[in-house]
Design a protein around this motif. Structure first.
Motif, PDB file in Angstrom:
ATOM      1  N   SER A   7      -4.194 -61.173  -5.851  1.00 43.11           N
ATOM      2  CA  SER A   7      -3.191 -60.106  -5.847  1.00 43.11           C
ATOM      3  C   SER A   7      -3.698 -58.898  -6.625  1.00 43.11           C
ATOM      4  O   SER A   7      -3.520 -57.743  -6.201  1.00 43.11           O
ATOM      5  N   SER A   8      -4.346 -59.150  -7.758  1.00 38.97           N
ATOM      6  CA  SER A   8      -4.887 -58.053  -8.568  1.00 38.97           C
ATOM      7  C   SER A   8      -5.981 -57.310  -7.812  1.00 38.97           C
ATOM      8  O   SER A   8      -6.109 -56.086  -7.926  1.00 38.97           O
ATOM      9  N   ALA A   9      -6.783 -58.042  -7.029  1.00 42.44           N
ATOM     10  CA  ALA A   9      -7.847 -57.396  -6.252  1.00 42.44           C
ATOM     11  C   ALA A   9      -7.248 -56.469  -5.200  1.00 42.44           C
ATOM     12  O   ALA A   9      -7.782 -55.371  -4.938  1.00 42.44           O
ATOM     13  N   LEU A  10      -6.129 -56.862  -4.590  1.00 39.24           N
ATOM     14  CA  LEU A  10      -5.468 -56.004  -3.601  1.00 39.24           C
ATOM     15  C   LEU A  10      -4.871 -54.769  -4.270  1.00 39.24           C
ATOM     16  O   LEU A  10      -4.907 -53.668  -3.706  1.00 39.24           O
ATOM     17  N   VAL A  11      -4.331 -54.925  -5.474  1.00 37.13           N
ATOM     18  CA  VAL A  11      -3.839 -53.776  -6.232  1.00 37.13           C
ATOM     19  C   VAL A  11      -4.987 -52.828  -6.558  1.00 37.13           C
ATOM     20  O   VAL A  11      -4.860 -51.603  -6.431  1.00 37.13           O
ATOM     21  N   ASP A  12      -6.124 -53.387  -6.959  1.00 34.36           N
ATOM     22  CA  ASP A  12      -7.300 -52.554  -7.256  1.00 34.36           C
ATOM     23  C   ASP A  12      -7.740 -51.773  -6.015  1.00 34.36           C
ATOM     24  O   ASP A  12      -8.169 -50.612  -6.124  1.00 34.36           O
ATOM     25  N   LEU A  13      -7.635 -52.407  -4.848  1.00 34.47           N
ATOM     26  CA  LEU A  13      -7.988 -51.729  -3.602  1.00 34.47           C
ATOM     27  C   LEU A  13      -7.079 -50.521  -3.371  1.00 34.47           C
ATOM     28  O   LEU A  13      -7.552 -49.431  -3.033  1.00 34.47           O
ATOM     29  N   PHE A  14      -5.784 -50.702  -3.590  1.00 31.72           N
ATOM     30  CA  PHE A  14      -4.848 -49.589  -3.422  1.00 31.72           C
ATOM     31  C   PHE A  14      -5.119 -48.485  -4.436  1.00 31.72           C
ATOM     32  O   PHE A  14      -5.099 -47.299  -4.096  1.00 31.72           O
ATOM     33  N   ASP A  15      -5.371 -48.866  -5.682  1.00 33.94           N
ATOM     34  CA  ASP A  15      -5.689 -47.856  -6.699  1.00 33.94           C
ATOM     35  C   ASP A  15      -6.925 -47.050  -6.299  1.00 33.94           C
ATOM     36  O   ASP A  15      -6.984 -45.829  -6.518  1.00 33.94           O
ATOM     37  N   ALA A  16      -7.913 -47.725  -5.699  1.00 30.76           N
ATOM     38  CA  ALA A  16      -9.115 -47.015  -5.244  1.00 30.76           C
ATOM     39  C   ALA A  16      -8.785 -46.038  -4.126  1.00 30.76           C
ATOM     40  O   ALA A  16      -9.327 -44.927  -4.076  1.00 30.76           O
ATOM     41  N   VAL A  17      -7.884 -46.430  -3.226  1.00 26.46           N
ATOM     42  CA  VAL A  17      -7.440 -45.519  -2.160  1.00 26.46           C
ATOM     43  C   VAL A  17      -6.774 -44.288  -2.772  1.00 26.46           C
ATOM     44  O   VAL A  17      -7.033 -43.151  -2.356  1.00 26.46           O
ATOM     45  N   MET A  18      -5.933 -44.485  -3.763  1.00 24.58           N
ATOM     46  CA  MET A  18      -5.217 -43.364  -4.370  1.00 24.58           C
ATOM     47  C   MET A  18      -6.166 -42.411  -5.083  1.00 24.58           C
ATOM     48  O   MET A  18      -5.880 -41.217  -5.200  1.00 24.58           O
ATOM     49  N   MET A  19      -7.288 -42.900  -5.560  1.00 23.09           N
ATOM     50  CA  MET A  19      -8.261 -42.008  -6.195  1.00 23.09           C
ATOM     51  C   MET A  19      -8.904 -41.055  -5.196  1.00 23.09           C
ATOM     52  O   MET A  19      -9.502 -40.046  -5.580  1.00 23.09           O
ATOM     53  N   THR A  20      -8.756 -41.340  -3.882  1.00 24.27           N
ATOM     54  CA  THR A  20      -9.290 -40.439  -2.853  1.00 24.27           C
ATOM     55  C   THR A  20      -8.256 -39.422  -2.392  1.00 24.27           C
ATOM     56  O   THR A  20      -8.563 -38.566  -1.558  1.00 24.27           O
ATOM     57  N   PHE A  21      -7.039 -39.497  -2.914  1.00 23.08           N
ATOM     58  CA  PHE A  21      -5.948 -38.616  -2.480  1.00 23.08           C
ATOM     59  C   PHE A  21      -6.262 -37.156  -2.806  1.00 23.08           C
ATOM     60  O   PHE A  21      -6.641 -36.823  -3.921  1.00 23.08           O
ATOM     61  N   ARG A  22      -6.087 -36.298  -1.808  1.00 21.12           N
ATOM     62  CA  ARG A  22      -6.232 -34.854  -2.002  1.00 21.12           C
ATOM     63  C   ARG A  22      -5.156 -34.135  -1.199  1.00 21.12           C
ATOM     64  O   ARG A  22      -4.918 -34.454  -0.032  1.00 21.12           O
ATOM     65  N   TRP A  23      -4.523 -33.159  -1.816  1.00 22.82           N
ATOM     66  CA  TRP A  23      -3.555 -32.311  -1.098  1.00 22.82           C
ATOM     67  C   TRP A  23      -4.306 -31.453  -0.086  1.00 22.82           C
ATOM     68  O   TRP A  23      -5.445 -31.053  -0.338  1.00 22.82           O
ATOM     69  N   SER A  24      -3.669 -31.168   1.026  1.00 22.47           N
ATOM     70  CA  SER A  24      -4.262 -30.279   2.015  1.00 22.47           C
ATOM     71  C   SER A  24      -3.372 -29.030   2.170  1.00 22.47           C
ATOM     72  O   SER A  24      -2.155 -29.122   2.090  1.00 22.47           O
ATOM     73  N   TYR A  25      -4.022 -27.895   2.368  1.00 20.55           N
ATOM     74  CA  TYR A  25      -3.323 -26.616   2.473  1.00 20.55           C
ATOM     75  C   TYR A  25      -3.686 -25.925   3.792  1.00 20.55           C
ATOM     76  O   TYR A  25      -4.734 -26.199   4.377  1.00 20.55           O
ATOM     77  N   GLN A  26      -2.841 -25.022   4.229  1.00 19.82           N
ATOM     78  CA  GLN A  26      -3.118 -24.279   5.463  1.00 19.82           C
ATOM     79  C   GLN A  26      -4.283 -23.322   5.261  1.00 19.82           C
ATOM     80  O   GLN A  26      -4.493 -22.819   4.183  1.00 19.82           O
TER      81      GLN A  26
ATOM     82  N   GLY B 239       0.238 -61.104  -2.004  1.00 26.07           N
ATOM     83  CA  GLY B 239      -1.018 -61.741  -2.402  1.00 26.07           C
ATOM     84  C   GLY B 239      -1.161 -63.127  -1.807  1.00 26.07           C
ATOM     85  O   GLY B 239      -0.911 -63.344  -0.622  1.00 26.07           O
ATOM     86  N   ASP B 240      -1.518 -64.078  -2.658  1.00 29.73           N
ATOM     87  CA  ASP B 240      -1.650 -65.470  -2.214  1.00 29.73           C
ATOM     88  C   ASP B 240      -0.432 -66.293  -2.606  1.00 29.73           C
ATOM     89  O   ASP B 240      -0.481 -67.518  -2.664  1.00 29.73           O
ATOM     90  N   GLY B 241       0.674 -65.605  -2.876  1.00 30.20           N
ATOM     91  CA  GLY B 241       1.896 -66.286  -3.295  1.00 30.20           C
ATOM     92  C   GLY B 241       2.156 -66.159  -4.777  1.00 30.20           C
ATOM     93  O   GLY B 241       3.277 -66.387  -5.244  1.00 30.20           O
ATOM     94  N   ASP B 242       1.134 -65.795  -5.528  1.00 31.96           N
ATOM     95  CA  ASP B 242       1.252 -65.577  -6.968  1.00 31.96           C
ATOM     96  C   ASP B 242       0.952 -64.099  -7.245  1.00 31.96           C
ATOM     97  O   ASP B 242      -0.201 -63.673  -7.140  1.00 31.96           O
ATOM     98  N   PRO B 243       1.978 -63.303  -7.589  1.00 25.06           N
ATOM     99  CA  PRO B 243       1.756 -61.869  -7.795  1.00 25.06           C
ATOM    100  C   PRO B 243       0.820 -61.541  -8.943  1.00 25.06           C
ATOM    101  O   PRO B 243       0.327 -60.415  -9.038  1.00 25.06           O
ATOM    102  N   GLU B 244       0.557 -62.508  -9.818  1.00 27.10           N
ATOM    103  CA  GLU B 244      -0.316 -62.264 -10.963  1.00 27.10           C
ATOM    104  C   GLU B 244      -1.721 -62.829 -10.762  1.00 27.10           C
ATOM    105  O   GLU B 244      -2.544 -62.791 -11.676  1.00 27.10           O
ATOM    106  N   SER B 245      -2.019 -63.363  -9.593  1.00 28.74           N
ATOM    107  CA  SER B 245      -3.311 -64.002  -9.358  1.00 28.74           C
ATOM    108  C   SER B 245      -4.431 -62.982  -9.251  1.00 28.74           C
ATOM    109  O   SER B 245      -4.195 -61.780  -9.090  1.00 28.74           O
ATOM    110  N   GLU B 246      -5.674 -63.463  -9.318  1.00 29.08           N
ATOM    111  CA  GLU B 246      -6.832 -62.583  -9.163  1.00 29.08           C
ATOM    112  C   GLU B 246      -6.835 -61.937  -7.775  1.00 29.08           C
ATOM    113  O   GLU B 246      -7.239 -60.782  -7.635  1.00 29.08           O
TER     114      GLU B 246
END
Length: 211
Positions: free
Chosen positions: A192-211, A183-190
């Motif tokens: 850092s939290s915004a970057l965590v929220d970005l990752f959580d949003a990416v994970m909500m798009t996760f889908r398994w793929s099959y042959q 983050g900006d040096g403080d793991p608990e800062s807004e």
């Protein structure tokens, strides 16, 4: 974005997820790592201002390749399959964040039950919860990690890990996806939290793929 993470015919052959604009992937297999890094370097160098001296561009290119290769080799040593990271600058800086997809965790032949494995993972985290990812219950773990002893790194990092059960596997297996940011040096800062929220949003798009 497709990542070939699983090869057994009875389980998904990989997965899809939607990356934020400006992010890219490095394959961590030894045979494709350098080519993958060079492709990322080329895309990053293309963003440099026009008119820079060729010597300066070459120095930036070499330094970026060196830094990315160091990060990629570190992730590969930790059983990583692929490394995702931002390559485009936002307000003249690259976001201090990345995430790694690791080789599937397996409980086959270890004498552990599924709940024991997930319980052990949760015990190592300050915060854990169960979330729904692509219709399956997934364990989400979050914690703050201090810098390694005797390391050049001096800042603590905020880590978020998703442990996803592999559908259709004949024995308990999980795919681990781990995000990290200083983050900006403080793991608990807004920030850092915004970057965590970005990752959580990416994970909500996760889908398994099959042959």
């Amino acid at each position: 974005m497709v990542d070939q993470a699983v090869t057994e015919s009875s389980v998904p052959v990989g997965f899809n997820l939607v990356l934020p604009p400006g992010w890219d992937k490095i394959n961590l297999s030894e045979e494709s790592m350098n080519d993958s890094i060079l492709a990322v370097v080329d895309r990053s160098i293309a963003q440099l201002p026009e008119g820079l001296p060729k010597d300066d561009v070459s120095k930036v290119r070499m330094e970026l390749f060196k830094q990315l290769r160091k990060a990629a080799r570190k992730a590969a040593r930790a059983n990583g399959l692929s490394l995702y990271l931002p390559v485009e600058r936002v307000r003249n800086t690259v976001l201090p964040a990345s995430f790694v997809v690791s080789e599937p965790i397996s409980a086959k032949g270890e004498g552990f039950e599924s709940g024991q494995v997930l319980g052990a993972l949760a015990a190592d985290s300050a915060n854990s919860e169960v979330v729904d990812i692509d219709g399956s219950l997934t364990t989400r773990l979050e914690r703050v990690v201090p810098p390694p002893v005797n390391s050049e790194m001096t800042l603590a990092s905020r880590r978020v890990e998703y442990v996803l059960p592999l559908p259709g596997s004949p024995y308990p297996r999980w795919l681990a996806i781990t995000f990290s940011t200083v983050g900006d040096g403080d793991p608990e800062s807004e920030y850092s939290s915004a970057l965590v929220d970005l990752f959580d949003a990416v994970m909500m798009t996760f889908r398994w793929s099959y042959q």
